[in-house]
Write a protein that holds these residues in place. Structure first.
Motif, PDB file in Angstrom:
ATOM      1  N   VAL A 240       0.859  -1.184   0.000  1.00  0.00           N
ATOM      2  CA  VAL A 240       0.000   0.000   0.000  1.00  0.00           C
ATOM      3  C   VAL A 240       0.892   1.229   0.000  1.00  0.00           C
ATOM      4  CG1 VAL A 240      -1.636   1.335   1.397  1.00  0.00           C
ATOM      5  CG2 VAL A 240      -1.939  -1.139   1.139  1.00  0.00           C
ATOM      6  N   ASP A 286     -12.168   7.148   0.742  1.00  0.00           N
ATOM      7  CA  ASP A 286     -13.184   6.127   1.014  1.00  0.00           C
ATOM      8  C   ASP A 286     -13.319   5.797   2.491  1.00  0.00           C
ATOM      9  OD1 ASP A 286     -13.707   5.541  -1.834  1.00  0.00           O
ATOM     10  OD2 ASP A 286     -11.671   4.730  -1.807  1.00  0.00           O
ATOM     11  N   LEU A 358      -7.425  -1.408   2.715  1.00  0.00           N
ATOM     12  CA  LEU A 358      -7.055  -1.229   1.307  1.00  0.00           C
ATOM     13  C   LEU A 358      -6.644  -2.541   0.646  1.00  0.00           C
ATOM     14  CD1 LEU A 358      -5.139   2.175   1.455  1.00  0.00           C
ATOM     15  CD2 LEU A 358      -7.495   1.745   0.738  1.00  0.00           C
ATOM     16  N   ASN A 369     -14.809  -1.699  -1.900  1.00  0.00           N
ATOM     17  CA  ASN A 369     -14.061  -0.987  -2.943  1.00  0.00           C
ATOM     18  C   ASN A 369     -13.200   0.157  -2.393  1.00  0.00           C
ATOM     19  OD1 ASN A 369     -15.242  -2.583  -5.022  1.00  0.00           O
ATOM     20  ND2 ASN A 369     -17.059  -1.291  -4.961  1.00  0.00           N
ATOM     21  N   ARG A 371     -10.203   2.315  -1.927  1.00  0.00           N
ATOM     22  CA  ARG A 371      -8.992   2.545  -2.714  1.00  0.00           C
ATOM     23  C   ARG A 371      -8.093   3.632  -2.122  1.00  0.00           C
ATOM     24  NH1 ARG A 371      -8.438  -1.703  -5.517  1.00  0.00           N
ATOM     25  NH2 ARG A 371      -7.057  -0.614  -6.982  1.00  0.00           N
ATOM     26  N   VAL A 372      -8.714   4.603  -1.436  1.00  0.00           N
ATOM     27  CA  VAL A 372      -7.969   5.716  -0.848  1.00  0.00           C
ATOM     28  C   VAL A 372      -8.347   5.823   0.621  1.00  0.00           C
ATOM     29  CG1 VAL A 372      -7.539   8.203  -0.879  1.00  0.00           C
ATOM     30  CG2 VAL A 372      -7.855   6.972  -3.044  1.00  0.00           C
ATOM     31  N   ARG A 390      -2.912   4.750  -0.598  1.00  0.00           N
ATOM     32  CA  ARG A 390      -3.629   4.369  -1.823  1.00  0.00           C
ATOM     33  C   ARG A 390      -3.180   2.973  -2.244  1.00  0.00           C
ATOM     34  NH1 ARG A 390      -2.588   8.384  -6.576  1.00  0.00           N
ATOM     35  NH2 ARG A 390      -0.483   7.548  -6.283  1.00  0.00           N
ATOM     36  N   VAL A 391      -4.098   2.246  -2.831  1.00  0.00           N
ATOM     37  CA  VAL A 391      -3.786   0.928  -3.362  1.00  0.00           C
ATOM     38  C   VAL A 391      -4.028   0.947  -4.862  1.00  0.00           C
ATOM     39  CG1 VAL A 391      -6.103  -0.041  -3.064  1.00  0.00           C
ATOM     40  CG2 VAL A 391      -4.118  -1.557  -3.036  1.00  0.00           C
ATOM     41  N   GLY A 392      -3.240   0.138  -5.579  1.00  0.00           N
ATOM     42  CA  GLY A 392      -3.458   0.030  -7.018  1.00  0.00           C
ATOM     43  C   GLY A 392      -2.744   1.086  -7.816  1.00  0.00           C
TER      44      GLY A 392
END
Length: 392
Positions: A240, A286, A358, A369, A371-372, A390-392
Motif C-alpha cells: 500500500v 473512502d 485497502l 471498494n 482505494r484511498v 492508496r492501493v493500485g
C-alpha cells in the motif's frame, strides 16, 4: 530524488485494560514479528527503526527490538504525545523517501495506567502549560478536572455555542463507533450502545459524558515501509502506497479559540498539505481512521479534514455520511473510543487498520471498494500527522 514509499507489513496486538497486559517489550516484539511475517521478509533486512512510546525510559525501543534481533541498526526513540506512533511512521517514511534506507520499521507500544492521562513530571515546566493558561483566559470558570477532559470539554462547549447544534451528535458518534467495533476482534469494547446510554453515563464536563471519552489501554502495533524497488525485488504484490504525509505543530493562530487549541488548526493545515501533495481531495477518500480521543474531537476533526464545511458536522452525522453506506466510513475499527488509546501504539494501529482495509483484509468490517484511505493522529502540545494511503 524522492522515492515512492510502500507499506509492506503491518500488525497490532489486541489492546487490553491496564493491569491485564504483557510487558511492553513482549507486546512490541510480537507486533514486529507479526509485521515481518506479513511482509515476508527477515528482520536482517530492516535498516533503521523508530520506536514510539510516552511512558518509559530513554531506550525502551532498543529493549523491545533486542527481543526480535540485535542487528546493530540505528534505533530512534520517538515521543510526540498522542501522535507518537504516526510520528515514528513519518520518520520511517522520510528515511525511505529520501534514500537514506530502502526498508525501515516503525513500532509503537505503551503500558498505560488506569484513569485520565496525567503528567508524571510535576517538578518542571509543563509542556502544555501554555495551552492551559490560554484556556483559562478564554474560559476563566473552566472546571478543575483532568487536563485532557478540561481542554476537550471546553472545546465542546465552544462548538455548541458557535454552531447551535444538538449536543446529541456527540452521543451518536459513540454509537456509530461502537457499532463498527462489533465487527472488530481487535477492539476492547464491542457491546453496542444507544444514544440514551451515552447521554446518561457519568458526566465529565457539560455535554460530555464518560461514554464520549476513550479509555486508556495497553498494546503495540508495527508497520514496515520500503521503497518501490525493494518491494519489487522481494515480489511483494499487496503493498500500500503512502501517497502523501504531513506533520504540523501549533502556530500563533492555534490559540485564538478553544477549538483550535485542541488541534483544529493543526489538522486543517496538515490535511491541506496532504491533499495538495497527493493531488487527491477529501471527496475521493473512502475510509478514515481519525483521532477520536473524545467524540467532540471527532466532530471537530471532520471539519478540520474538510469532510464537511465548518458547522456542517451535524448534517454529515445525521445523514449517515460517516458510516457504511454513506459518503465516508470513519473509524471502521471502532476508533480509540472502542479500542482504547495506548499512546505510542495508536497511530500505528490506525495505519494497520487502513492497510487491511485497502488490501481487502478487514473481514466483516471491510469497506467496499476502498482505494484511498486517510489517517489523522493528534497530540496536544502539539503535533498532528495526516497520512494518505492508496492501493493500485
Amino acid at each position: 530524488m524522492s522515492k515512492k514509499v510502500k507499506v509492506i507489513g503491518v500488525n497490532m496486538m489486541p489492546f487490553t485494560k491496564p493491569g491485564t497486559h504483557e510487558p511492553y517489550e513482549v507486546m512490541a516484539a510480537r507486533a514486529v514479528k507479526g509485521a515481518l511475517e506479513d511482509a515476508g521478509i527477515n528482520y536482517s533486512e530492516i535498516q533503521q527503526a523508530y520506536a514510539s512510546y510516552v511512558y518509559g525510559d530513554s531506550t525502551c525501543g532498543q529493549r523491545a527490538l533486542y527481543m526480535v534481533g540485535m542487528t546493530g541498526i540505528p534505533t530512534i526513540n520517538v515521543h510526540n504525545n498522542c501522535s507518537s506512533g504516526s510520528t515514528a511512521l513519518f520518520l520511517a517514511r522520510q528515511a525511505v523517501e529520501f534514500g537514506s534506507v530502502e526498508c525501515a520499521l516503525a513500532v509503537g507500544f505503551e503500558e498505560m495506567q488506569p484513569g485520565a492521562l496525567k503528567s508524571h513530571w510535576n517538578d518542571r515546566t509543563s509542556a502544555l502549560g501554555w495551552a492551559e493558561d490560554r484556556l483559562k483566559e478564554l474560559w476563566p470558570e473552566v472546571p478543575e478536572v483532568p487536563r485532557a477532559i478540561r481542554l476537550f470539554g471546553a472545546a465542546t462547549k465552544e462548538y455548541l455555542e458557535k454552531y447551535g447544534v444538538n449536543p446529541d451528535i456527540f452521543a451518536k458518534i459513540s454509537v456509530k463507533s461502537r457499532n463498527h467495533a462489533t465487527n472488530n476482534p481487535y477492539s476492547l469494547f464491542r457491546k453496542p450502545l444507544t444514544v440514551e446510554e451515552v447521554l446518561n453515563s457519568p458526566m465529565l464536563m457539560p455535554d460530555m459524558t464518560r461514554l464520549m471519552a476513550c479509555p486508556p489501554t495497553c498494546g503495540a502495533a508495527a508497520a514496515i515501509v520500503c521503497s518501490e524497488e525493494f518491494a519489487k525485488k522481494h515480489g511483494i504484490s499487496n503493498a500500500v502506497e503512502i501517497v502523501a504525509q504531513a506533520l504540523t505543530t501549533d502556530m500563533n493562530e492555534s490559540n485564538d479559540n478553544i477549538i483550535n487549541l485542541v488541534g483544529a488548526d493543526m489538522t486543517r493545515r496538515a490535511s491541506k498539505q496532504v491533499y495538495e501533495a497527493a493531488g487527491i481531495g477529501p471527496d475521493e477518500v473512502d475510509v478514515l481512521e481519525l483521532h477520536d480521543c473524545f467524540t467532540p474531537a471527532e466532530v471537530i476533526t471532520y471539519e478540520g479534514l474538510d469532510l464537511c464545511e465548518e458547522g456542517g458536522a451535524e448534517k454529515l452525522i445525521n445523514d449517515g455520511d460517516n458510516t457504511y453506506g454513506g459518503k465516508y466510513v470513519v473509524n471502521p475499527s471502532g476508533g480509540l473510543m472502542s479500542k482504547g488509546h495506548p499512546i505510542g501504539a495508536t497511530g500505528l494501529a490506525q495505519c494497520t487498520e487502513l492497510v487491511w482495509q485497502l488490501r481487502g483484509q478487514a473481514q466483516k468490517r471491510q469497506v467496499e471498494n476502498a482505494r484511498v484511505a486517510l489517517q489523522h493522529n493528534l497530540g496536544l502540545g502539539g503535533a498532528c500527522v495526516v497520512t494518505m494511503y492508496r492501493v493500485g
